[in-house]
Design a protein around this motif. Sequence first.
Motif, mmCIF file in Angstrom:
data_model
loop_
_atom_site.group_PDB
_atom_site.id
_atom_site.type_symbol
_atom_site.label_atom_id
_atom_site.label_comp_id
_atom_site.label_asym_id
_atom_site.label_seq_id
_atom_site.Cartn_x
_atom_site.Cartn_y
_atom_site.Cartn_z
ATOM 1 N N PHE A 65 -6.045 15.310 -4.415
ATOM 2 C CA PHE A 65 -6.196 14.728 -5.747
ATOM 3 C C PHE A 65 -7.403 13.797 -5.802
ATOM 4 C CE2 PHE A 65 -4.541 12.175 -9.380
ATOM 5 C CZ PHE A 65 -4.385 13.233 -10.257
ATOM 6 N N ASN A 66 -7.688 13.171 -4.676
ATOM 7 C CA ASN A 66 -8.800 12.220 -4.662
ATOM 8 C C ASN A 66 -10.161 12.900 -4.579
ATOM 9 O OD1 ASN A 66 -7.602 9.458 -4.694
ATOM 10 N ND2 ASN A 66 -6.427 10.418 -3.058
ATOM 11 N N LEU A 118 1.063 8.023 -9.702
ATOM 12 C CA LEU A 118 0.017 8.969 -10.076
ATOM 13 C C LEU A 118 -1.057 8.217 -10.865
ATOM 14 C CD1 LEU A 118 1.939 12.148 -11.265
ATOM 15 C CD2 LEU A 118 0.513 11.920 -9.252
ATOM 16 N N PRO A 119 -2.357 8.496 -10.655
ATOM 17 C CA PRO A 119 -2.844 9.415 -9.637
ATOM 18 C C PRO A 119 -2.635 8.863 -8.238
ATOM 19 C CG PRO A 119 -4.662 8.242 -10.643
ATOM 20 C CD PRO A 119 -3.445 7.849 -11.405
ATOM 21 N N ARG A 120 -2.389 9.766 -7.294
ATOM 22 C CA ARG A 120 -2.185 9.328 -5.922
ATOM 23 C C ARG A 120 -3.430 8.610 -5.423
ATOM 24 N NH1 ARG A 120 3.001 10.062 -6.454
ATOM 25 N NH2 ARG A 120 3.761 12.152 -6.010
ATOM 26 N N GLY A 121 -3.199 7.599 -4.612
ATOM 27 C CA GLY A 121 -4.318 6.811 -4.126
ATOM 28 C C GLY A 121 -4.966 7.410 -2.898
ATOM 29 N N GLY A 122 -6.035 6.769 -2.498
ATOM 30 C CA GLY A 122 -6.772 7.183 -1.320
ATOM 31 C C GLY A 122 -7.473 5.978 -0.719
ATOM 32 N N ALA A 146 0.780 -1.233 0.000
ATOM 33 C CA ALA A 146 0.000 0.000 0.000
ATOM 34 C C ALA A 146 0.818 1.293 0.000
ATOM 35 C CB ALA A 146 -0.984 -0.012 1.169
ATOM 36 N N PRO A 147 1.782 1.462 0.919
ATOM 37 C CA PRO A 147 2.434 2.785 0.959
ATOM 38 C C PRO A 147 3.093 3.158 -0.359
ATOM 39 C CG PRO A 147 2.912 1.536 2.944
ATOM 40 C CD PRO A 147 2.254 0.577 1.991
ATOM 41 N N SER A 148 3.817 2.223 -0.933
ATOM 42 C CA SER A 148 4.516 2.532 -2.181
ATOM 43 C C SER A 148 3.535 2.849 -3.298
ATOM 44 C CB SER A 148 5.389 1.339 -2.564
ATOM 45 O OG SER A 148 5.936 1.521 -3.824
ATOM 46 N N VAL A 173 0.246 3.749 -3.058
ATOM 47 C CA VAL A 173 -0.611 4.907 -2.775
ATOM 48 C C VAL A 173 0.178 6.212 -2.847
ATOM 49 C CG1 VAL A 173 -1.943 6.028 -0.950
ATOM 50 C CG2 VAL A 173 -2.295 3.609 -1.427
ATOM 51 N N LEU A 174 1.425 6.169 -2.400
ATOM 52 C CA LEU A 174 2.195 7.408 -2.287
ATOM 53 C C LEU A 174 3.059 7.711 -3.500
ATOM 54 C CD1 LEU A 174 3.334 6.911 1.413
ATOM 55 C CD2 LEU A 174 1.700 8.616 0.602
ATOM 56 N N GLN A 175 3.472 6.689 -4.255
ATOM 57 C CA GLN A 175 4.463 6.944 -5.299
ATOM 58 C C GLN A 175 3.890 6.984 -6.708
ATOM 59 O OE1 GLN A 175 7.950 4.239 -4.371
ATOM 60 N NE2 GLN A 175 8.967 6.225 -4.559
ATOM 61 N N MET A 178 9.276 5.745 3.439
ATOM 62 C CA MET A 178 8.678 6.356 2.251
ATOM 63 C C MET A 178 8.800 7.877 2.285
ATOM 64 S SD MET A 178 7.538 4.179 0.087
ATOM 65 C CE MET A 178 6.671 5.372 -0.879
#
Lengths: 367, 144
Positions: free
Chosen positions: B137-138, A323-327, A315-317, A319-321, B124
């Motif tokens: 963005f979401n 585009l589009p950024r996740g949520g 998840a972290p990689s 969601v954070l890295q 991270m």
Amino acid sequence: MNKQSDSPRPDGSGDSPFPPSVFDLSRAAFELAVREHPSMVHEHCGTLLGRPVRWRIVGQHFARRVVAPLSNTLRFDDATPDLEIELWDVAATGVRPPVEVAEGTLVRSWTVGLETLTVSADGQLVGHQLHTTILWLNRAARRIVGWTAAAAGLSLHQRGKPLQTILSIWGHGCGVQAVHAGLVARDHRAVLFPGKSGSGKSTATLACASAGYAFLSDDWVGVEIGDDPPFVAHGLYGSAWLDPMHARRFPALAVHAVPTGSAVETKSLLLMSDAPEIHVASAAPLAALALPRIVDRAAAPPVRATRAEALLVLAPSTVLQLLPRGGRRELERLARLAEQVPAYWLELGHDLGAIPGHVEEILAATP
Amino acid sequence: MEGLASRVRLNDQEAVAKIIDGEAILINLVSGVYYSMDGTGAVIWSLIQAGEPVERMAASLAASYDVTLEQAAIDIEAVVRELLEQRLVVPDDVPSSFPTAPVAAGNGTKLPYVAPALNAYTDMGDLLALDPPVPGFNDISWEK
């Protein structure tokens, strides 16, 4: 640098569902390029994320560069495309684009690193700029239109993963979850190597691909996460990045690599179409998650990871890295992936030759 | 619990969270730091999600774990303050419409108690230093 602006459109097109001007004007410019240079039009029909996509590119050099990393796509002839992509090379055609800067063109804009995204109020029209290439995705029309200033000016990243961000956004709208991961397959059973940059996913992917596994992706995977497995995992590009360490560890692949000529881009580009010993594939059902873990010793055999451990890697990689950024929605999808697909720790030790065998053990342990 | 909000909720403008296999995974989308809480920490997170007032969480925990009410209250206050500091939760004084119940205590035997802990992972955040996330963005509708 990360900048967000909420600015009115310069064309005054307000909040209409399909902001017309920049997209329609870009399409008109593309059609002009086609009319004026019919001999420079290259057409490529291939699947992306399992969906038929038709590319029309005006400019022979540009077309060669865009199509080169698409070696793992499946050709199709008669299917109705799910997506049309229309691109032209400004220098080769002399056709000017309607706008030369994406930022501020639509209602909201973000600059993230070197990339600019601009989006209409309803999210249906998305613009993307990287260097001197601008793309417009009209999601309702299922069409991307865009241009580059000159094919010779494309960065190595653009040559290896053309249109990656805008295609990620298109895939997101199709329900395909992007995962920051490598992907290989054997006997049509895929193993995903998720992880942040530097975690070893490319090393694991290249070690397996060198040992006869099908190569699907080295860092961006689209997974169709439905209610029940198997979930189909897609690679997008037949290309990989080789950092200096990879080049030493995989000398047989490094001889095919396109060296970076830039101080900014530190990795060289490996196009799988240039490496005949590598077998590429576009998609396979996902059998297992292999969580790479670099160790300073000989690698121990794989051991089962908990679902929480898998999500902590996935998840972290992702969601954070990416585009589009996740949520929240992306985290829910990734949690379903972690819950439904067995995960194993894959140690990457001194002997890279052990990796394919350990992945084989994972596949053998997975129904 | 002086100065502490009566309720807290996920700071959904800046963070996402998920409980999986009895472990809570939380990601701060702004800082790039992510977190896990297992055991009693995950129980507290589930109580936060359920809208349980902070002052009642100790009773829920003490009903199921081998801990005094006072110690549970001290530990809960500490972890909630940390969640607030890390911007993973925000004060929420809107009463929950969902009734909450103590954690299942099984056959009356209390579970061994380990104080809740928020485990932070900053790896991270280092990667994102030059390429920070994009909050907001979401807000855009990405579905067809």
